[in-house]
Design a protein around this motif. Sequence first.
Motif, PDB file in Angstrom:
ATOM      1  N   LEU A  66       0.818  -1.209   0.000  1.00 52.42           N
ATOM      2  CA  LEU A  66       0.000   0.000   0.000  1.00 52.42           C
ATOM      3  C   LEU A  66       0.852   1.258   0.000  1.00 52.42           C
ATOM      4  O   LEU A  66       0.512   2.263  -0.631  1.00 52.42           O
ATOM      5  N   ILE A  67       1.964   1.211   0.736  1.00 52.63           N
ATOM      6  CA  ILE A  67       2.824   2.378   0.872  1.00 52.63           C
ATOM      7  C   ILE A  67       3.271   2.840  -0.514  1.00 52.63           C
ATOM      8  O   ILE A  67       3.774   2.063  -1.314  1.00 52.63           O
ATOM      9  N   GLY A  68       3.071   4.113  -0.779  1.00 58.90           N
ATOM     10  CA  GLY A  68       3.455   4.682  -2.070  1.00 58.90           C
ATOM     11  C   GLY A  68       2.344   4.676  -3.104  1.00 58.90           C
ATOM     12  O   GLY A  68       2.481   5.312  -4.152  1.00 58.90           O
ATOM     13  N   SER A  69       1.241   3.970  -2.820  1.00 60.42           N
ATOM     14  CA  SER A  69       0.134   3.920  -3.779  1.00 60.42           C
ATOM     15  C   SER A  69      -0.568   5.272  -3.868  1.00 60.42           C
ATOM     16  O   SER A  69      -0.776   5.944  -2.863  1.00 60.42           O
ATOM     17  N   GLU A  70      -0.936   5.640  -5.081  1.00 59.10           N
ATOM     18  CA  GLU A  70      -1.663   6.886  -5.297  1.00 59.10           C
ATOM     19  C   GLU A  70      -3.102   6.737  -4.806  1.00 59.10           C
ATOM     20  O   GLU A  70      -3.678   5.652  -4.847  1.00 59.10           O
ATOM     21  N   VAL A  71      -3.678   7.847  -4.341  1.00 61.67           N
ATOM     22  CA  VAL A  71      -5.081   7.894  -3.938  1.00 61.67           C
ATOM     23  C   VAL A  71      -5.766   8.883  -4.864  1.00 61.67           C
ATOM     24  O   VAL A  71      -5.258   9.981  -5.106  1.00 61.67           O
ATOM     25  N   GLU A  82       1.483   7.272   2.536  1.00 62.71           N
ATOM     26  CA  GLU A  82       2.828   7.369   3.102  1.00 62.71           C
ATOM     27  C   GLU A  82       3.020   6.366   4.240  1.00 62.71           C
ATOM     28  O   GLU A  82       4.098   5.844   4.440  1.00 62.71           O
ATOM     29  N   ASP A  83       1.929   6.097   4.985  1.00 62.49           N
ATOM     30  CA  ASP A  83       2.026   5.197   6.130  1.00 62.49           C
ATOM     31  C   ASP A  83       0.626   4.753   6.528  1.00 62.49           C
ATOM     32  O   ASP A  83      -0.369   5.206   5.955  1.00 62.49           O
ATOM     33  N   VAL A  84       0.538   3.892   7.527  1.00 60.78           N
ATOM     34  CA  VAL A  84      -0.735   3.361   8.005  1.00 60.78           C
ATOM     35  C   VAL A  84      -0.723   3.415   9.526  1.00 60.78           C
ATOM     36  O   VAL A  84       0.283   3.079  10.149  1.00 60.78           O
ATOM     37  N   GLY A 119     -10.997   0.857  -5.674  1.00 64.31           N
ATOM     38  CA  GLY A 119     -11.889   0.955  -6.819  1.00 64.31           C
ATOM     39  C   GLY A 119     -11.441   0.037  -7.939  1.00 64.31           C
ATOM     40  O   GLY A 119     -10.571  -0.819  -7.750  1.00 64.31           O
ATOM     41  N   PRO A 120     -12.007   0.232  -9.131  1.00 65.37           N
ATOM     42  CA  PRO A 120     -11.615  -0.570 -10.283  1.00 65.37           C
ATOM     43  C   PRO A 120     -10.113  -0.423 -10.558  1.00 65.37           C
ATOM     44  O   PRO A 120      -9.509   0.589 -10.250  1.00 65.37           O
ATOM     45  N   GLU A 121      -9.558  -1.434 -11.144  1.00 64.42           N
ATOM     46  CA  GLU A 121      -8.141  -1.460 -11.487  1.00 64.42           C
ATOM     47  C   GLU A 121      -7.245  -1.331 -10.253  1.00 64.42           C
ATOM     48  O   GLU A 121      -6.140  -0.818 -10.331  1.00 64.42           O
ATOM     49  N   ALA A 122      -7.742  -1.758  -9.095  1.00 62.43           N
ATOM     50  CA  ALA A 122      -6.995  -1.734  -7.835  1.00 62.43           C
ATOM     51  C   ALA A 122      -6.487  -0.337  -7.487  1.00 62.43           C
ATOM     52  O   ALA A 122      -5.438  -0.169  -6.899  1.00 62.43           O
ATOM     53  N   ARG A 123      -7.246   0.681  -7.835  1.00 65.00           N
ATOM     54  CA  ARG A 123      -6.902   2.061  -7.483  1.00 65.00           C
ATOM     55  C   ARG A 123      -7.554   2.403  -6.149  1.00 65.00           C
ATOM     56  O   ARG A 123      -8.714   2.067  -5.914  1.00 65.00           O
ATOM     57  N   PHE A 124      -6.810   3.112  -5.322  1.00 60.49           N
ATOM     58  CA  PHE A 124      -7.379   3.582  -4.063  1.00 60.49           C
ATOM     59  C   PHE A 124      -8.141   4.861  -4.342  1.00 60.49           C
ATOM     60  O   PHE A 124      -7.628   5.781  -4.974  1.00 60.49           O
TER      61      PHE A 124
END
Length: 143
Positions: A66-71, A82-84, A119-124
Motif C-alpha cells: 500500500l505504501i506509495g500507492s496513489e489515492v 505514506e504510512d498506516v 476501486g476498479p483497477e486496484a486504485r485507491f
Amino acid sequence: MYIAAKRSSLGLGDMMKAMIAFVVCLATVLAWAEIAEAQTQQPQPTTPIPGVSDDAMAKSARVSKLIGSEVYSADTSIGHIEDVLIDQTTVTAVILSVGGFLGIGDKLVAAPITAIRVGPEARFRTDLTKEQLTNAPPLISVS
C-alpha cells in the motif's frame, strides 16, 4: 612392472587433475542423490493458525504494497499513501502525502481508513477532495 613404472611417470599436475575430476564426480553423484531423495519425500502437513483464514487472506492487502500507492478522487490523483496507523487490532487511518510537487512542499495528513476504498483497477479512491486534504491539519507525530 610396467604399471609401477607408468605410475611413477605421472607428474604432480596429472595427479592433481585426476583428484579434482574425482571430487567433481563425487559431488555430482551426491547432489543427484540428494535431489532424488527430496523429490520422494512427502510434504509436511500444515496446521492453520486460528484467526487467519484463507478467505481473510484473499481479501487483504499487505501494508508494504500500500505504501506509495496513489489515492484518487474521481480521476485525479490527490496524494499517495505514506504510512498506516493501527491500534491494537484495527487499521484506523492512512497517512497521506498531499500538496507539493515531487515531494517538495507536501505535508502528511491522516485520513480515516473508512474514507479510502479500492476501486476498479486496484486504485485507491476517496470522496475526500484535494482541498479538504490540503486544508487538513498536518500530522505532527505519532509514535
